[in-house]
Scaffold this motif. Structure first.
Motif, short mmCIF file in Angstrom:
data_model
loop_
_atom_site.label_atom_id
_atom_site.label_comp_id
_atom_site.label_asym_id
_atom_site.label_seq_id
_atom_site.Cartn_x
_atom_site.Cartn_y
_atom_site.Cartn_z
N LEU A 65 0.83 -1.20 0.00
CA LEU A 65 0.00 0.00 0.00
C LEU A 65 0.87 1.26 0.00
N ALA A 66 1.95 1.25 0.77
CA ALA A 66 2.86 2.41 0.81
C ALA A 66 3.48 2.65 -0.57
N GLU A 67 3.88 1.58 -1.24
CA GLU A 67 4.46 1.74 -2.58
C GLU A 67 3.41 2.23 -3.57
N LEU A 68 2.21 1.70 -3.46
CA LEU A 68 1.12 2.14 -4.33
C LEU A 68 0.84 3.63 -4.13
N GLU A 69 0.81 4.07 -2.88
CA GLU A 69 0.58 5.49 -2.61
C GLU A 69 1.69 6.35 -3.19
N ARG A 70 2.93 5.88 -3.11
CA ARG A 70 4.06 6.62 -3.69
C ARG A 70 3.90 6.74 -5.20
N ILE A 71 3.52 5.65 -5.85
CA ILE A 71 3.33 5.66 -7.30
C ILE A 71 2.21 6.62 -7.69
N VAL A 72 1.12 6.59 -6.95
CA VAL A 72 0.00 7.49 -7.25
C VAL A 72 0.44 8.95 -7.15
N ARG A 73 1.19 9.27 -6.09
CA ARG A 73 1.68 10.65 -5.95
C ARG A 73 2.55 11.06 -7.14
N GLN A 74 3.46 10.17 -7.55
CA GLN A 74 4.34 10.46 -8.69
C GLN A 74 3.53 10.68 -9.97
N LEU A 75 2.55 9.82 -10.19
CA LEU A 75 1.73 9.95 -11.40
C LEU A 75 0.90 11.23 -11.37
N GLU A 76 0.37 11.57 -10.21
CA GLU A 76 -0.42 12.80 -10.09
C GLU A 76 0.42 14.05 -10.32
N GLU A 77 1.68 13.99 -9.92
CA GLU A 77 2.58 15.13 -10.09
C GLU A 77 3.11 15.22 -11.52
N GLY A 78 2.95 14.16 -12.30
CA GLY A 78 3.41 14.18 -13.68
C GLY A 78 4.91 14.14 -13.84
N ARG A 79 5.60 13.63 -12.82
CA ARG A 79 7.06 13.53 -12.90
C ARG A 79 7.45 12.39 -13.83
N GLY A 80 8.55 12.57 -14.53
CA GLY A 80 9.11 11.48 -15.31
C GLY A 80 8.61 11.43 -16.73
N LYS A 81 9.17 10.46 -17.45
CA LYS A 81 8.85 10.26 -18.86
C LYS A 81 7.62 9.39 -19.01
N LEU A 82 7.03 9.44 -20.19
CA LEU A 82 5.81 8.67 -20.47
C LEU A 82 6.03 7.18 -20.25
N ASP A 83 7.14 6.64 -20.75
CA ASP A 83 7.40 5.20 -20.58
C ASP A 83 7.51 4.82 -19.10
N ASP A 84 8.13 5.70 -18.32
CA ASP A 84 8.24 5.45 -16.88
C ASP A 84 6.87 5.50 -16.22
N ALA A 85 6.05 6.45 -16.66
CA ALA A 85 4.70 6.58 -16.10
C ALA A 85 3.87 5.33 -16.41
N ILE A 86 4.01 4.81 -17.62
CA ILE A 86 3.27 3.60 -18.00
C ILE A 86 3.73 2.42 -17.16
N SER A 87 5.04 2.28 -16.99
CA SER A 87 5.57 1.19 -16.16
C SER A 87 5.09 1.32 -14.71
N SER A 88 5.10 2.55 -14.21
CA SER A 88 4.64 2.79 -12.84
C SER A 88 3.16 2.45 -12.71
N TYR A 89 2.36 2.84 -13.72
CA TYR A 89 0.93 2.54 -13.70
C TYR A 89 0.71 1.03 -13.67
N GLU A 90 1.45 0.30 -14.50
CA GLU A 90 1.32 -1.17 -14.53
C GLU A 90 1.71 -1.78 -13.19
N ARG A 91 2.77 -1.28 -12.58
CA ARG A 91 3.18 -1.79 -11.27
C ARG A 91 2.11 -1.44 -10.23
N GLY A 92 1.58 -0.24 -10.32
CA GLY A 92 0.52 0.17 -9.41
C GLY A 92 -0.71 -0.72 -9.51
N THR A 93 -1.02 -1.12 -10.73
CA THR A 93 -2.16 -2.02 -10.94
C THR A 93 -1.91 -3.37 -10.26
#
Length: 88
Positions: free
Chosen positions: A24-52
């Motif tokens: 849950l802590a990692e998921l919350e971290r990923i959500v914050r990163q995605l909401e902030e729009g940090r990083g490249k698109l490929d990284d965001a997609i990978s983070s989204y998949e890991r979050g799922t």
């Protein structure tokens, strides 16, 4: 259409080894990163998949915990028993 419950096989082994709290802590971290729009698109997609996958793992952990909780019942004749709790 109702989605079927995901199997534990659909969760990567490194995520399956996490406790509910760590996942849950990692998921919350990923959500914050995605909401902030940090990083490249490929990284965001990978983070989204890991979050799922983390979300599926957390849901499975919660279902397992719910299945272990019983509610004590007393019938009209005084017989004591237990039934699965309904936590909604």
């Amino acid at each position: 259409m109702i989605a079927s419950a995901p199997s534990s096989a659909s969760v990567p082994p490194d995520i399956a080894a996490l406790s509910f709290e760590d996942a849950l802590a990692e998921l919350e971290r990923i959500v914050r990163q995605l909401e902030e729009g940090r990083g490249k698109l490929d990284d965001a997609i990978s983070s989204y998949e890991r979050g799922t996958a983390l979300k599926r793992h957390c849901e499975a952990k919660l279902r397992d915990a719910q299945a272990k909780i019983d509610r004590i019942t007393v019938s009209a004749d005084g017989t004591i028993g237990a039934e699965p709790a309904r936590i909604d």
